[in-house]
Scaffold this active site. Structure first.
Site, PDB file in Angstrom:
ATOM      1  CG  HIS A 286      -0.341  -0.021   2.418  1.00  0.00           C
ATOM      2  ND1 HIS A 286      -0.258  -1.004   3.432  1.00  0.00           N
ATOM      3  CD2 HIS A 286       0.541   1.047   3.239  1.00  0.00           C
ATOM      4  CE1 HIS A 286       0.583  -0.843   4.463  1.00  0.00           C
ATOM      5  NE2 HIS A 286       0.828   0.383   4.211  1.00  0.00           N
TER       6      HIS A 286
HETATM    7  C1  T46 Z   1       2.688   0.794   7.186  1.00  0.00           C
HETATM    8  C2  T46 Z   1       3.077  -0.470   7.527  1.00  0.00           C
HETATM    9  C3  T46 Z   1       4.677  -0.375   7.686  1.00  0.00           C
HETATM   10  C4  T46 Z   1      -5.460  -0.239  12.680  1.00  0.00           C
HETATM   11  O1  T46 Z   1      -6.624  -0.468  13.192  1.00  0.00           O
HETATM   12  N1  T46 Z   1      -4.633   0.769  13.181  1.00  0.00           N
HETATM   13  C5  T46 Z   1      -3.547   1.195  12.933  1.00  0.00           C
HETATM   14  O2  T46 Z   1      -3.017   1.905  13.489  1.00  0.00           O
HETATM   15  C6  T46 Z   1      -3.073   0.199  12.040  1.00  0.00           C
HETATM   16  C7  T46 Z   1      -1.418   0.419  11.568  1.00  0.00           C
HETATM   17  C8  T46 Z   1      -3.598  -0.756  11.604  1.00  0.00           C
HETATM   18  N2  T46 Z   1      -4.790  -0.909  11.789  1.00  0.00           N
HETATM   19  C9  T46 Z   1      -5.593  -2.079  11.198  1.00  0.00           C
HETATM   20  C10 T46 Z   1      -5.805  -2.026   9.700  1.00  0.00           C
HETATM   21  C11 T46 Z   1      -5.884  -3.521   9.305  1.00  0.00           C
HETATM   22  O3  T46 Z   1      -7.534  -3.900   9.535  1.00  0.00           O
HETATM   23  O4  T46 Z   1      -4.639  -3.487  11.374  1.00  0.00           O
HETATM   24  C12 T46 Z   1      -4.817  -4.283  10.397  1.00  0.00           C
HETATM   25  C13 T46 Z   1      -3.635  -4.391   9.559  1.00  0.00           C
HETATM   26  O5  T46 Z   1      -3.346  -3.417   8.861  1.00  0.00           O
HETATM   27  P1  T46 Z   1      -2.136  -3.457   7.549  1.00  0.00           P
HETATM   28  O6  T46 Z   1      -2.908  -4.472   6.589  1.00  0.00           O
HETATM   29  O7  T46 Z   1      -2.202  -2.073   7.051  1.00  0.00           O
HETATM   30  O8  T46 Z   1      -0.908  -3.599   7.876  1.00  0.00           O
HETATM   31  P2  T46 Z   1       0.468  -3.660   7.351  1.00  0.00           P
HETATM   32  O9  T46 Z   1       1.562  -4.411   7.971  1.00  0.00           O
HETATM   33  O10 T46 Z   1       0.417  -4.006   5.941  1.00  0.00           O
HETATM   34  O11 T46 Z   1       0.861  -2.043   7.363  1.00  0.00           O
HETATM   35  C14 T46 Z   1       1.079  -1.349   8.500  1.00  0.00           C
HETATM   36  C15 T46 Z   1       0.568  -0.064   8.593  1.00  0.00           C
HETATM   37  O12 T46 Z   1      -0.892  -0.176   8.299  1.00  0.00           O
HETATM   38  C16 T46 Z   1       1.038   0.850   7.302  1.00  0.00           C
HETATM   39  O13 T46 Z   1       0.671   2.181   7.795  1.00  0.00           O
HETATM   40  O14 T46 Z   1       3.064   1.553   6.326  1.00  0.00           O
HETATM   41  O15 T46 Z   1       2.502  -1.244   8.597  1.00  0.00           O
END
Ligand code: T46
Length: 372
Positions: A286
């Site tokens: 993303h």
């Molecule tokens: C990034 C990389 C390095 C929340 O509810 N609150 C939060 O503050 C975050 C970060 C995530 N979430 C929820 C959203 C999704 O349902 O946690 C779930 C997993 O998030 P995501 O799929 O976005 O995770 P990554 O590891 O792909 O990405 C994360 C961060 O979202 C992103 O900002 O830069 O870590």
């Protein structure tokens, strides 16, 4: 006032001359209207002494009340208010002076009322017209005012020069008393920086290496009123060395630290960390529209694959507590865990908001093209 004279010079003086011209015209019109025609006696007896007095009062009011201080960056409503203040103060002062020197008994008050009424109308229209002309024809094309941090100042100047623009001034957040970089003046006081932007015909303000939240509201509203745009000339990412204190006795371990807005160019709104991971885990896929981040891996090893949409990808390996990856918005990323148990910590400039994520790669390419 010091700033207007320092940076405004001729442009500032042009407003004082304009004010005096308005006063001369209003004096002449009021005397003419009142007497129908001028006779030498009348001019000598009534017009010249009061005219000299009104001139002196006008300059005095401009300088003491600094009614021309923000003249280039005030709205029409503010312009009206400032002109009314200027004329009323001059009127009261003149009335009091005439009364004090008992000249008012011989002098016709009608002329004074007319003079200041005309003066008010001329001042408002004169200022608006002169400001319009100055803004339209005197702006120096390619003259940029840079807003950045100490850390990125030299780099920011280089970037702007590469684009063929000239840096006329720099405002440093967290300035360590620098007054100049080469021959470029450096500011840390926003009021002074704004006076410089305003009076030095700056074409636009560029921010480099700082998050949008770090741009002071005062600078934003001042530029807005001046019609000077603020744009960002940013890098996509930077590898930062995080301060780490290692004790001579290894059993004490190491302590790393950083401070929001000082070591990283954004205020920290959110912190998150990813733990209990297996090797070869892939996450991310993303980009962010607004979020600035600092990524670091205090334990283990993680590859961060970065894509700016140009077709070329860069990989940064985070493998220790002293290494941070500063990511500006608008970069597609994938994280690959090289070792199981590796921990990824993230400091973010924004609260969580799913709407500022771009999770579809085609949307990301379109976004990059639109925001180039
Ligand atoms: C990034 C990389 C390095 C929340 O509810 N609150 C939060 O503050 C975050 C970060 C995530 N979430 C929820 C959203 C999704 O349902 O946690 C779930 C997993 O998030 P995501 O799929 O976005 O995770 P990554 O590891 O792909 O990405 C994360 C961060 O979202 C992103 O900002 O830069 O870590």
């Amino acid at each position: 006032m010091k700033n207007q004279i320092k940076y405004g010079k001729l442009r500032y003086v042009s407003f004082i001359i304009l004010d005096l011209l308005c006063l001369l015209l209003s004096n002449l019109s009021a005397t003419f209207l009142y007497y129908g025609q001028y006779t030498f006696d009348k001019i000598f007896a009534d017009f010249i002494p009061v005219f000299i007095l009104t001139f002196a009062i006008d300059v005095f009011v401009s300088l003491t009340l600094n009614t021309l201080g923000n003249v280039l960056r005030r709205s029409k409503k503010k312009e009206l208010k400032e002109c009314v203040t200027h004329v009323s103060a001059s009127f009261v002062l003149l009335a009091w002076l005439l009364f004090a020197i008992r000249y008012g008994i011989d002098y016709n008050s009608g002329i004074i009322y007319f003079t200041y009424l005309f003066d008010l109308m001329l001042l408002i229209s004169g200022h608006l017209l002169w400001k319009y002309l100055l803004k339209s024809f005197c702006r120096k094309k390619g003259s940029v005012f840079l807003m950045t941090t100490n850390r990125f100042a030299e780099e920011g100047i280089e970037e702007i020069r590469k684009k063929g623009d000239e840096v006329s001034g720099v405002c440093l957040l967290e300035n360590d008393n620098k007054k100049q970089i080469g021959d470029i003046p450096v500011f840390s006081d926003i009021k002074e920086a704004l006076a410089f932007i305003c009076w030095q015909n700056v074409d636009r303000v560029c921010i480099y290496g700082i998050d949008h939240q770090m741009v002071p509201d005062r600078l934003r509203s001042g530029c807005n009123a001046l019609g000077v745009g603020i744009e960002s000339v940013d890098f996509d990412y930077k590898i930062l060395e995080l301060k780490t204190i290692v004790n001579s006795d290894p059993k004490y371990g190491a302590l790393s630290f950083l401070e929001g807005e000082r070591d990283i160019p954004f205020p920290i709104r959110r912190v998150y960390w990813i733990t209990e991971t297996e090797a070869d885990l892939h996450r991310g896929f993303h980009a962010h529209k607004l979020n600035c981040q600092l990524l670091f891996c205090p334990y283990g090893k993680i590859d961060i694959i970065l894509d700016d949409g140009s077709g070329e990808k860069q990989t940064v390996t985070l493998d220790g507590p002293g290494k941070g990856l500063l990511l500006m918005p608008g970069l597609w990323r994938e994280m690959v865990w090289c070792e199981s148990g590796s921990v990824l910590c993230v400091l973010a400039s924004e609260y969580y908001d799913e709407k500022e994520y771009i999770r579809n790669y085609d949307d990301f390419i379109t976004y990059r093209k639109e925001n180039q």
